[in-house]
Design a protein around this motif. Structure first.
Motif, PDB file in Angstrom:
ATOM      1  N   HIS A  41       0.834  -1.203   0.000  1.00 32.64           N
ATOM      2  CA  HIS A  41       0.000   0.000   0.000  1.00 32.64           C
ATOM      3  C   HIS A  41       0.866   1.249   0.000  1.00 32.64           C
ATOM      4  N   ALA A  42       1.912   1.254   0.821  1.00 29.24           N
ATOM      5  CA  ALA A  42       2.794   2.421   0.893  1.00 29.24           C
ATOM      6  C   ALA A  42       3.465   2.690  -0.442  1.00 29.24           C
ATOM      7  N   LEU A  43       3.896   1.622  -1.109  1.00 37.10           N
ATOM      8  CA  LEU A  43       4.535   1.793  -2.415  1.00 37.10           C
ATOM      9  C   LEU A  43       3.559   2.378  -3.422  1.00 37.10           C
ATOM     10  N   GLY A  44       2.320   1.894  -3.393  1.00 31.74           N
ATOM     11  CA  GLY A  44       1.330   2.427  -4.318  1.00 31.74           C
ATOM     12  C   GLY A  44       0.943   3.861  -4.014  1.00 31.74           C
ATOM     13  N   LEU A  45       0.879   4.206  -2.734  1.00 29.71           N
ATOM     14  CA  LEU A  45       0.451   5.546  -2.350  1.00 29.71           C
ATOM     15  C   LEU A  45       1.521   6.589  -2.643  1.00 29.71           C
ATOM     16  N   THR A  46       2.773   6.261  -2.380  1.00 26.89           N
ATOM     17  CA  THR A  46       3.847   7.237  -2.588  1.00 26.89           C
ATOM     18  C   THR A  46       4.470   7.139  -3.965  1.00 26.89           C
ATOM     19  N   ALA A  47       4.361   5.962  -4.591  1.00 30.10           N
ATOM     20  CA  ALA A  47       4.997   5.727  -5.897  1.00 30.10           C
ATOM     21  C   ALA A  47       6.471   6.124  -5.868  1.00 30.10           C
ATOM     22  N   ASN A  48       7.129   5.790  -4.753  1.00 33.98           N
ATOM     23  CA  ASN A  48       8.525   6.176  -4.575  1.00 33.98           C
ATOM     24  C   ASN A  48       9.293   4.997  -3.968  1.00 33.98           C
ATOM     25  N   PRO A  49       9.544   3.959  -4.784  1.00 33.72           N
ATOM     26  CA  PRO A  49      10.169   2.757  -4.230  1.00 33.72           C
ATOM     27  C   PRO A  49      11.591   2.985  -3.712  1.00 33.72           C
ATOM     28  N   SER A  50      12.310   3.922  -4.299  1.00 35.56           N
ATOM     29  CA  SER A  50      13.677   4.166  -3.825  1.00 35.56           C
ATOM     30  C   SER A  50      13.679   4.704  -2.400  1.00 35.56           C
ATOM     31  N   GLU A  51      12.760   5.606  -2.084  1.00 36.56           N
ATOM     32  CA  GLU A  51      12.676   6.137  -0.724  1.00 36.56           C
ATOM     33  C   GLU A  51      12.177   5.069   0.241  1.00 36.56           C
ATOM     34  N   PHE A  52      11.261   4.219  -0.238  1.00 37.91           N
ATOM     35  CA  PHE A  52      10.772   3.133   0.609  1.00 37.91           C
ATOM     36  C   PHE A  52      11.922   2.199   0.965  1.00 37.91           C
ATOM     37  N   GLU A  53      12.727   1.832  -0.027  1.00 37.17           N
ATOM     38  CA  GLU A  53      13.854   0.946   0.240  1.00 37.17           C
ATOM     39  C   GLU A  53      14.866   1.607   1.174  1.00 37.17           C
ATOM     40  N   ALA A  54      15.125   2.886   0.951  1.00 33.70           N
ATOM     41  CA  ALA A  54      16.060   3.595   1.823  1.00 33.70           C
ATOM     42  C   ALA A  54      15.544   3.642   3.256  1.00 33.70           C
ATOM     43  N   MET A  55      14.248   3.837   3.422  1.00 34.01           N
ATOM     44  CA  MET A  55      13.680   3.911   4.756  1.00 34.01           C
ATOM     45  C   MET A  55      13.751   2.560   5.460  1.00 34.01           C
ATOM     46  N   GLN A  56      13.512   1.481   4.724  1.00 34.23           N
ATOM     47  CA  GLN A  56      13.600   0.162   5.337  1.00 34.23           C
ATOM     48  C   GLN A  56      15.027  -0.136   5.794  1.00 34.23           C
TER      49      GLN A  56
END
Length: 418
Positions: free
Chosen positions: A361-376
């Motif tokens: 859901h977060a990936l779809g909502l932000t459409a920003n996978p690079s930031e998601f990966e960095a945050m994880q």
């Protein structure tokens, strides 16, 4: 039909209802992230930081397992011997052995024995947190929080004990039915009151100041169609340097909560990624799912206690006549302890599936996978997590996908949305 037969039928119905809720509301079909992507993600993390996280968990591991075994031993010694009944009797003696005094004070005494036995392990864990720099608390602050936890547990425990044994006292044949209903209602009630009554005991919450971050988080929630009452900042830094955020409450009590440590250590885009994950839980009503499963599980547990509690061999070991009498309180807690050991892995599995859906859901909502990966990656490193833990321990205790699984999932999402 006899009360025992009715209890058995009710237990089956509750278990079926819980299975239906889980089947309909828990995502079961999501495939795991490719292992090649997981290993590639692991290679992007600093080796020394990964090693530190693994060393931290290796230091915690003995205390964790000792705590589990010791807690089980204490529960069984008190519950499956006359010792527990004796403690309850002694606790109620100053009040003439009144059933309510035995229920309330006896329950608190039996619980306190377990807490005292576990106290050295809790202190050992705190010393490790301090050694690795994850805890920012001195021993005084840790002690205060420990006492707060005991106090909150005592209040909730007192409500449960008084309610349960009042029912068993005045409805000795059908207490399981009233107890099951009460357990379900209490589970639902705690979902609403915990954010506004219990959380402030341990943290100070202040409204996030007006600014770009608050505006962007509220806009993110609005775009997601998730109404929130407020955006709050928790003073987590007085206790830890770990970073986190969450959305708590239902309906009028729902709010976004961001740790002050997260604000200090992460850029706004990564904070949005964490909050988007938490909004996913709200969007999919995961709190409601957990509440429904918890309520049904609590009600089923009461019915199961009634049925198991009539096993004469157990009653003889504890030297009690009925599981419904206050003297059998330690036996009841022993059965609950054993049940929790078996339920833990199942609960962890369900939690991992729900968390994986929130990640998507977060990936779809932000459409920003690079930031998601960095945050994880940041969550794992700052919180001293093991990004790729032992498979068995992940199965038994892991409530979230591993860090490398989450990072790999962002890469897989990016490929399918290029």
């Amino acid at each position: 039909m006899t009360p025992r037969l009715w209890a058995a039928i009710t237990l089956v119905v509750l278990l079926i209802a819980a299975a239906v809720v889980a089947l309909l509301r828990v995502p079961w079909s999501a495939p795991p992230a490719p292992r090649a992507d997981q290993l590639a993600a692991l290679d992007t993390l600093p080796r020394d930081a990964v090693a530190q996280g693994r060393a931290f968990h290796a230091a915690l591991r003995p205390g964790m397992y000792i705590s589990i075994v010791l807690g089980l031993i204490v529960a069984l010694l008190l519950g499956l011997t006359p010792a527990g009944a004796w403690l309850v009797e002694q606790a109620g003696r100053p009040f003439g052995g009144h059933w309510l005094a035995r229920a309330l004070l006896g329950g608190l005494v039996v619980t306190l024995v377990g807490e005292v036995v576990a106290l050295p392990l809790s202190a050992w864990r705190q010393s490790i947190l301090r050694r690795y720099g994850l805890s920012t608390q001195g021993w005084g602050g840790w002690t205060v929080d420990l006492l707060k936890g005991y106090a909150v547990g005592a209040v909730i425990g007192a409500i449960v004990l008084v309610g349960f044994y009042t029912v068993t006292h005045f409805a000795p044949r059908w207490w399981w039915a009233w107890g099951a209903a009460g357990a379900a209602v209490l589970t639902v009630l705690l979902t609403f009151v915990f954010p506004v009554l219990v959380e402030p005991v341990f943290n100070k919450f202040t409204p996030m100041p007006d600014g770009e971050l608050r505006t962007s988080l509220l806009a993110l929630a609005a775009r997601d169609g998730v109404p929130v009452r407020d955006v709050l900042v928790a003073d987590a830094s007085r206790r830890t340097r770990a970073v986190n955020a969450y959305v708590s409450g239902l309906g009028p009590t729902r709010r976004i909560v961001v740790y002050d440590t997260l604000i200090d250590q992460a850029p706004p885009a990564e904070i949005e990624s964490v909050v988007a994950h938490e909004l996913g839980h709200a969007k999919d009503n995961d709190v409601l799912t957990g509440t429904l499963l918890g309520a049904l599980g609590a009600a089923a547990a009461v019915c199961a206690l009634y049925l198991i509690g009539s096993w004469s061999a157990l009653l003889r070991l504890a030297r009690v006549d009925s599981i419904a009498e206050p003297r059998a309180l330690a036996l009841l807690l022993a059965l609950a302890t054993v049940a929790s050991l078996f339920a833990g892995p199942a609960q962890a599995f369900v939690s991992r599936r729900i968390e994986a859906r929130a990640d998507e859901h977060a990936l779809g909502l932000t459409a920003n996978p690079s930031e998601f990966e960095a945050m994880q990656g940041r969550l794992s490193l700052v919180n001293l997590g093991d990004p790729d833990p032992n498979t068995l321990e992940q199965f038994l205790f892991g409530t979230h996908p591993t860090a490398v699984e989450r990072m790999a999932a962002s890469r897989a999402w990016a490929r399918t949305h290029e």
